[in-house]
Design an enzyme around this catalytic site. Sequence first.
Site, mmCIF file in Angstrom:
data_model
loop_
_atom_site.group_PDB
_atom_site.id
_atom_site.type_symbol
_atom_site.label_atom_id
_atom_site.label_comp_id
_atom_site.label_asym_id
_atom_site.label_seq_id
_atom_site.Cartn_x
_atom_site.Cartn_y
_atom_site.Cartn_z
ATOM 1 C CB ALA A 63 -0.881 -0.026 1.237
ATOM 2 N N GLY A 108 0.627 -4.871 1.106
ATOM 3 C CA GLY A 108 -0.556 -4.977 0.246
ATOM 4 C C GLY A 108 -0.287 -5.757 -1.036
ATOM 5 C CD GLU A 111 -2.176 -7.170 3.384
ATOM 6 O OE1 GLU A 111 -1.843 -6.063 2.914
ATOM 7 O OE2 GLU A 111 -2.692 -7.292 4.504
ATOM 8 C CD GLU A 131 1.646 -5.069 6.062
ATOM 9 O OE1 GLU A 131 2.433 -5.986 6.379
ATOM 10 O OE2 GLU A 131 0.954 -5.121 5.038
#
Length: 258
Positions: A63, A108, A111, A131
């Site tokens: 992200a 992300g 993910e 993260e």
Amino acid sequence: MGFVDYEQDGFVGLITINRPKALNALNSEVLKDLEAVIDAVDLDTTRALILTGAGSKSFVAGADIGEMSTLTKEEGEAFGKIGNDVFRKIETLPIPVIAAVNGFALGGGCEISMSCDIRICSDNAMFGQPEVGLGITPGFGGTQRLARIVGVGKAKEMIYTAFNIKADEAYRIGLVNAVYPQDELLPAAKKMAAKIAKNAPIAVRACKKAINDGLDVGMDEAIVIEEKLFGSCFETEDQVAGMTAFLNKTKVDGFKNK
Ligand code: DAK
């Protein structure tokens, strides 16, 4: 369109996240473009999708940290929801999605690959959930999907240590199904997609639904889900064509998706 490209080749669609200057990091614009591209896929004529990243260095480096850095609690939840909605859309799309992971798949990026049905990667790929090193939790389903794919112990180790793993380790723990030299990755993904597309599409969709829905419930309920989807195939022309061809010792010349 914008940060996400789409190409259709026969029954197979190729989605490319295209923001190479930021290693294809997912900001809200990328996520919105991705959602629009997925919504536009013609599910009557497309039988499998491939998801990859532009360039040879990164699939998706996570992200967008710049965008996330100033979020408030409410904005963080809203950003998480945009991502989660798109990822869930990929996961529950009726047709299979293959992630062709061509480099970094961090946060992300890891993910989004896990919301796809199948992952294959290039030999320079790197997976991880960094993260906690940034002071946050995986927010796009990482705590849930990683544990389901590689097992609780390995998922906890990867998430708590924020340690990245290379392609060979990702293969060893079952996070990816195969590893290829970079230039062979997309051809391999296309070959796999073509194999899927050759089979009876309604049956393939029913398999995806049976596996996904069955994993969310206990075995007694899961087996009923399978029974119902199995039964539904007997209302299709493709089932008649497939079994007739077998009995006549021939092959179906193209399933009709009917
Ligand atoms: N976000 C924004 N920009 C990124 C980026 C990212 N995740 N990753 C790379 N970039 C940008 C870099 O800033 C750099 O931009 P410029 O400086 O050129 O403008 C450019 O891409 C090239 O990166 P590097 O210069 O760093 O390239 P290197 O080869 O040296 O290093 C690297 C590659 C992938 C090792 C490094 O870029 C890196 O560590 N990137 C960050 C990887 C990472 O930590 N990813 C996880 C992000 S956290 C949630 C929702 C979602 C999430 C969590 C919660 N909720 C709402 C609850 C998800 C979180 C994440 O994904």
